[in-house]
Design a protein around this motif. Structure first.
Motif, PDB file in Angstrom:
ATOM      1  N   ARG A   1      -7.643  -2.996  35.072  1.00 59.09           N
ATOM      2  CA  ARG A   1      -7.423  -4.422  34.995  1.00 59.09           C
ATOM      3  C   ARG A   1      -7.331  -4.876  33.569  1.00 59.09           C
ATOM      4  O   ARG A   1      -8.272  -4.653  32.807  1.00 59.09           O
ATOM      5  CB  ARG A   1      -8.596  -5.177  35.854  1.00 59.09           C
ATOM      6  CG  ARG A   1      -8.495  -6.640  35.675  1.00 59.09           C
ATOM      7  CD  ARG A   1      -9.461  -7.298  36.491  1.00 59.09           C
ATOM      8  NE  ARG A   1      -9.695  -8.548  36.293  1.00 59.09           N
ATOM      9  CZ  ARG A   1      -9.006  -9.514  36.955  1.00 59.09           C
ATOM     10  NH1 ARG A   1      -8.590  -9.230  38.133  1.00 59.09           N
ATOM     11  NH2 ARG A   1      -9.231 -10.930  36.771  1.00 59.09           N
TER      12      ARG A   1
ATOM     13  N   SER B   1     -13.917 -26.536  36.432  1.00 51.74           N
ATOM     14  CA  SER B   1     -12.551 -26.311  36.042  1.00 51.74           C
ATOM     15  C   SER B   1     -12.125 -27.974  35.927  1.00 51.74           C
ATOM     16  O   SER B   1     -12.804 -29.038  36.340  1.00 51.74           O
ATOM     17  CB  SER B   1     -11.427 -26.004  37.267  1.00 51.74           C
ATOM     18  OG  SER B   1     -10.346 -26.609  36.722  1.00 51.74           O
TER      19      SER B   1
ATOM     20  N   ARG C   1     -10.444 -20.385  28.723  1.00 54.57           N
ATOM     21  CA  ARG C   1      -9.640 -19.000  28.384  1.00 54.57           C
ATOM     22  C   ARG C   1     -10.618 -18.211  29.164  1.00 54.57           C
ATOM     23  O   ARG C   1     -11.600 -18.049  28.613  1.00 54.57           O
ATOM     24  CB  ARG C   1      -9.312 -18.605  27.030  1.00 54.57           C
ATOM     25  CG  ARG C   1      -8.565 -17.377  26.761  1.00 54.57           C
ATOM     26  CD  ARG C   1      -8.233 -16.992  25.332  1.00 54.57           C
ATOM     27  NE  ARG C   1      -7.594 -15.669  25.240  1.00 54.57           N
ATOM     28  CZ  ARG C   1      -7.398 -15.277  23.964  1.00 54.57           C
ATOM     29  NH1 ARG C   1      -7.447 -15.898  23.031  1.00 54.57           N
ATOM     30  NH2 ARG C   1      -6.636 -14.268  23.920  1.00 54.57           N
ATOM     31  N   LYS C   2     -10.173 -17.251  29.640  1.00 50.58           N
ATOM     32  CA  LYS C   2     -10.940 -15.886  30.539  1.00 50.58           C
ATOM     33  C   LYS C   2     -10.138 -14.802  30.281  1.00 50.58           C
ATOM     34  O   LYS C   2      -9.161 -14.633  30.548  1.00 50.58           O
ATOM     35  CB  LYS C   2     -11.062 -16.300  31.959  1.00 50.58           C
ATOM     36  CG  LYS C   2     -11.848 -17.613  32.204  1.00 50.58           C
ATOM     37  CD  LYS C   2     -11.957 -17.681  33.618  1.00 50.58           C
ATOM     38  CE  LYS C   2     -12.445 -19.042  34.064  1.00 50.58           C
ATOM     39  NZ  LYS C   2     -12.676 -19.553  35.385  1.00 50.58           N
ATOM     40  N   GLN C   3     -10.997 -13.708  29.561  1.00 54.82           N
ATOM     41  CA  GLN C   3     -10.577 -12.244  29.597  1.00 54.82           C
ATOM     42  C   GLN C   3     -11.176 -11.518  30.214  1.00 54.82           C
ATOM     43  O   GLN C   3     -12.464 -11.343  30.221  1.00 54.82           O
ATOM     44  CB  GLN C   3     -10.288 -12.286  27.864  1.00 54.82           C
ATOM     45  CG  GLN C   3      -9.653 -10.864  27.668  1.00 54.82           C
ATOM     46  CD  GLN C   3      -9.460 -10.542  26.272  1.00 54.82           C
ATOM     47  OE1 GLN C   3     -10.787  -9.954  25.554  1.00 54.82           O
ATOM     48  NE2 GLN C   3      -8.661 -10.831  25.399  1.00 54.82           N
TER      49      GLN C   3
ATOM     50  N   SER D   1      -6.501  -8.689  32.141  1.00 56.85           N
ATOM     51  CA  SER D   1      -6.083 -10.224  32.335  1.00 56.85           C
ATOM     52  C   SER D   1      -6.847 -11.105  31.275  1.00 56.85           C
ATOM     53  O   SER D   1      -7.838 -10.824  30.542  1.00 56.85           O
ATOM     54  CB  SER D   1      -6.626 -10.715  33.707  1.00 56.85           C
ATOM     55  OG  SER D   1      -8.092 -10.946  33.745  1.00 56.85           O
ATOM     56  N   ASP D   2      -5.786 -11.802  30.768  1.00 57.91           N
ATOM     57  CA  ASP D   2      -6.147 -12.975  29.662  1.00 57.91           C
ATOM     58  C   ASP D   2      -5.499 -14.140  30.077  1.00 57.91           C
ATOM     59  O   ASP D   2      -4.407 -14.484  29.925  1.00 57.91           O
ATOM     60  CB  ASP D   2      -5.605 -12.285  28.294  1.00 57.91           C
ATOM     61  CG  ASP D   2      -6.477 -13.128  27.368  1.00 57.91           C
ATOM     62  OD1 ASP D   2      -6.889 -14.287  27.598  1.00 57.91           O
ATOM     63  OD2 ASP D   2      -6.246 -12.596  26.191  1.00 57.91           O
ATOM     64  N   ASN D   3      -6.142 -15.217  30.717  1.00 61.20           N
ATOM     65  CA  ASN D   3      -5.813 -16.444  31.373  1.00 61.20           C
ATOM     66  C   ASN D   3      -5.937 -17.518  30.620  1.00 61.20           C
ATOM     67  O   ASN D   3      -7.289 -17.635  30.210  1.00 61.20           O
ATOM     68  CB  ASN D   3      -6.091 -16.353  32.862  1.00 61.20           C
ATOM     69  CG  ASN D   3      -5.575 -15.260  33.677  1.00 61.20           C
ATOM     70  OD1 ASN D   3      -4.327 -14.858  33.229  1.00 61.20           O
ATOM     71  ND2 ASN D   3      -6.704 -14.933  34.671  1.00 61.20           N
ATOM     72  N   VAL D   4      -5.231 -18.586  30.441  1.00 65.59           N
ATOM     73  CA  VAL D   4      -5.699 -20.004  30.059  1.00 65.59           C
ATOM     74  C   VAL D   4      -5.254 -21.093  31.179  1.00 65.59           C
ATOM     75  O   VAL D   4      -4.316 -20.722  31.730  1.00 65.59           O
ATOM     76  CB  VAL D   4      -4.978 -20.274  28.581  1.00 65.59           C
ATOM     77  CG1 VAL D   4      -5.273 -18.917  27.587  1.00 65.59           C
ATOM     78  CG2 VAL D   4      -3.322 -19.872  29.027  1.00 65.59           C
ATOM     79  N   SER D   5      -6.011 -21.879  31.026  1.00 68.36           N
ATOM     80  CA  SER D   5      -5.893 -23.114  31.896  1.00 68.36           C
ATOM     81  C   SER D   5      -6.149 -24.486  31.245  1.00 68.36           C
ATOM     82  O   SER D   5      -7.366 -24.522  30.526  1.00 68.36           O
ATOM     83  CB  SER D   5      -6.551 -22.996  33.024  1.00 68.36           C
ATOM     84  OG  SER D   5      -6.494 -24.050  33.915  1.00 68.36           O
TER      85      SER D   5
ATOM     86  N   HIS E   1      -2.477 -31.431  34.976  1.00 65.11           N
ATOM     87  CA  HIS E   1      -2.346 -30.329  33.911  1.00 65.11           C
ATOM     88  C   HIS E   1      -1.536 -30.936  32.764  1.00 65.11           C
ATOM     89  O   HIS E   1      -1.218 -30.452  31.790  1.00 65.11           O
ATOM     90  CB  HIS E   1      -1.673 -29.088  34.407  1.00 65.11           C
ATOM     91  CG  HIS E   1      -0.434 -29.123  34.867  1.00 65.11           C
ATOM     92  ND1 HIS E   1       0.101 -29.692  35.862  1.00 65.11           N
ATOM     93  CD2 HIS E   1       0.985 -28.691  34.281  1.00 65.11           C
ATOM     94  CE1 HIS E   1       1.241 -29.619  36.202  1.00 65.11           C
ATOM     95  NE2 HIS E   1       1.933 -29.223  35.264  1.00 65.11           N
TER      96      HIS E   1
END
Length: 495
Positions: free
Chosen positions: A50, A359, A37-39, A52-56, A75
């Motif tokens: 900007r 990753s 998770r990156k915010q 952004s709040d991304n999950v992978s 995935h």
């Protein structure tokens, strides 16, 4: 009665992959099941620019079969997909073996069953977005309040990350790690004297919680940063280049450590396995324990156990425990950064745990860990405070922050800039300068250090944007260091 299938946990899926790899007769195999998770929030002037709040999430499987690697990622976290990916990784290894000249061999590693979580006080993802946005807008508003003095632009940012990883291997390891990261920064631009100059302030990127943001510290530095941006716009350039004495703050020196010590001692770069992003390395293995890399009082240490270090974790991405070791010891090239493959080629019995993948879809490679400059020893004649270095300098330049940089294809010859420069005359800081770069050969630079700060001046600077490989991976690391004084270094005007 139809029963609902029981969903398997990520750890159970990881163990399934390892069992399948063993059944296929591979020499080795591992799986990383990851959730990221990156915010990020940033503001420009009086607007949030900007958010952004991304999950992978996903997994990557590596197998070593007949001396060749196969790597495949997906995935889809299901037993069926685990089976498909393991089989495809095996087929990939078979294909790789057809063109591989020498079989890959790995140093051994113990089996570990462990859990690790970055120690934090405040989970950054539980702090409301509104609170974070209001802090950034408040910072920018205070910068812009200096508009009459020339401040015309303001910017600020907050960045947070969380990595949840399960690593399992045919060695028998099952390791769970959760890594938290926090990073705040700000700056402004002054337009005056027919010039536009920016000045920045960042709290270093560290592995910690929201407590690292420290609004009081950020707000408390605004006035200084604004005044220095204006002063920078009015500052004169160097009248002439040549050799001079440099006094480098940790905020500048960390990048020099990164580029001229960190990358040259990545063993895959030394062996020529990796040449993207500025080539290979001059620090070849025939120079190990022989090369006078730095002055005898200079020690550079890799440390993945360092509290809050950006590369700190309990194990690397090959299940090797975090360690601390000298890269340069008493000025001599002492060691490299290794994974299990390069350590075997070097003739070592174990890896020092420098493998990392950015990753679930990336394969691990040798990455710089936390790599820092040890403080000067107490009572050593080369140990001095920053104030003492300045007082003992007749003519020199004090540099803070980072600017442009370049380095050649073997990491020998470099050029670095900075964010702020001050002239030092007769033991005193006299005035600000601008548009300066310094350049040197790597070993010339490190051998020209004649003063080091002590333990009390150690600062954990670092980077969250180290690119390597093709396709590129991004790694993060801390370069803790102290102020240094370096004699007879070429300086010139930045173009």
């Amino acid at each position: 009665m139809v029963q609902t299938p029981v969903k398997q946990t990520n750890q159970e899926l990881a163990i399934l992959a390892v069992d399948l790899i063993r059944q296929a007769g591979c020499e080795y195999g591992d799986i990383r099941v990851c959730h990221y998770r990156k915010q990020s929030l940033s503001a420009r002037d009086r607007s949030l620019s900007r958010l952004s709040d991304n999950v992978s999430s996903g997994f990557g499987v590596r197998v070593l079969l007949d001396g060749a690697w196969g790597f495949v990622a997906s995935h889809r976290l299901t037993p069926e997909e685990i089976t498909r990916v393991v089989n495809l990784a095996i087929e990939t290894a078979k294909g790789s073996r057809l063109t591989q000249q020498n079989p890959i061999k790995l140093v051994p590693v113990e089996a570990y069953k462990d859990k690790y979580i970055t120690p934090i006080q405040i989970d950054p993802f539980e702090v409301p977005i509104q609170e974070k946005a209001e802090l950034l807008l408040n910072i920018n508003d205070k910068f812009l309040s200096y508009g009459e003095q020339g401040i015309k632009k303001a910017y600020s940012f907050l960045s947070f990350g969380k990595e949840d990883k399960i690593f399992a291997s045919t060695v028998g390891s099952v390791i769970e790690q959760t890594i938290y990261r926090s990073f705040p920064g700000m700056g402004c631009t002054a337009i005056a004297n027919g010039d536009a100059k920016s000045r920045n302030y960042e709290r270093p990127p560290l592995n910690t919680g929201y407590e690292h943001i420290d609004p009081a510290d950020l707000l408390g530095n605004i006035e200084r940063v604004a005044h220095e941006a204006v002063e920078k716009a009015y500052a004169p350039e160097l009248t002439s280049g040549g050799k001079t004495t440099l006094i480098l703050k940790p905020s500048n020196l960390f990048l020099t450590i990164h580029e001229s010590v960190g990358h040259p001692t990545e063993l895959d770069r030394v062996y020529g396995y990796e040449a993207n992003f500025a080539g290979t390395s001059f620090a070849t293995t025939d120079r190990l324990h022989k090369l006078q890399y730095a002055a005898p009082w200079v020690n550079l240490v890799a440390d993945r156990t360092q509290p809050q270090g950006r590369s700190t974790m309990a194990y690397d991405d090959e299940g090797v425990p975090a360690q601390r070791w000298h890269i340069v010891k008493d000025g001599i090239l002492n060691d490299y950064l290794t994974d299990r493959e390069t350590a075997y080629r070097l003739g070592r019995g174990s890896s020092n745990g420098s493998a990392y993948a950015d990753s679930w879809s990336s394969t691990p490679m040798v990455r710089i860990p936390n790599l820092g400059l040890e403080p000067g020893k107490p009572d050593d004649s080369h140990t001095a405070t920053l104030e003492e270095m300045i007082a003992d300098t007749e003519d020199g330049i004090l540099i803070d922050g980072i600017g442009s940089y370049s380095i050649d294809q073997q990491r020998r010859n470099f050029q670095f800039g900075g964010d702020a420069f001050w002239q030092v005359k007769n033991g005193k800081v006299t005035k600000m300068l601008k548009n300066i770069t310094y350049h040197s050969m790597t070993t010339d630079f490190w051998n020209s250090i004649d003063a080091l700060g002590g333990e009390s001046e150690l600062v954990q600077c670092g980077t969250n944007m180290c690119g390597k490989g093709e396709p590129m991976q991004i790694a993060q690391m801390t370069h803790a260091c102290v102020p240094v004084r370096v004699r007879d270094i070429h300086v010139g005007r930045a173009s």
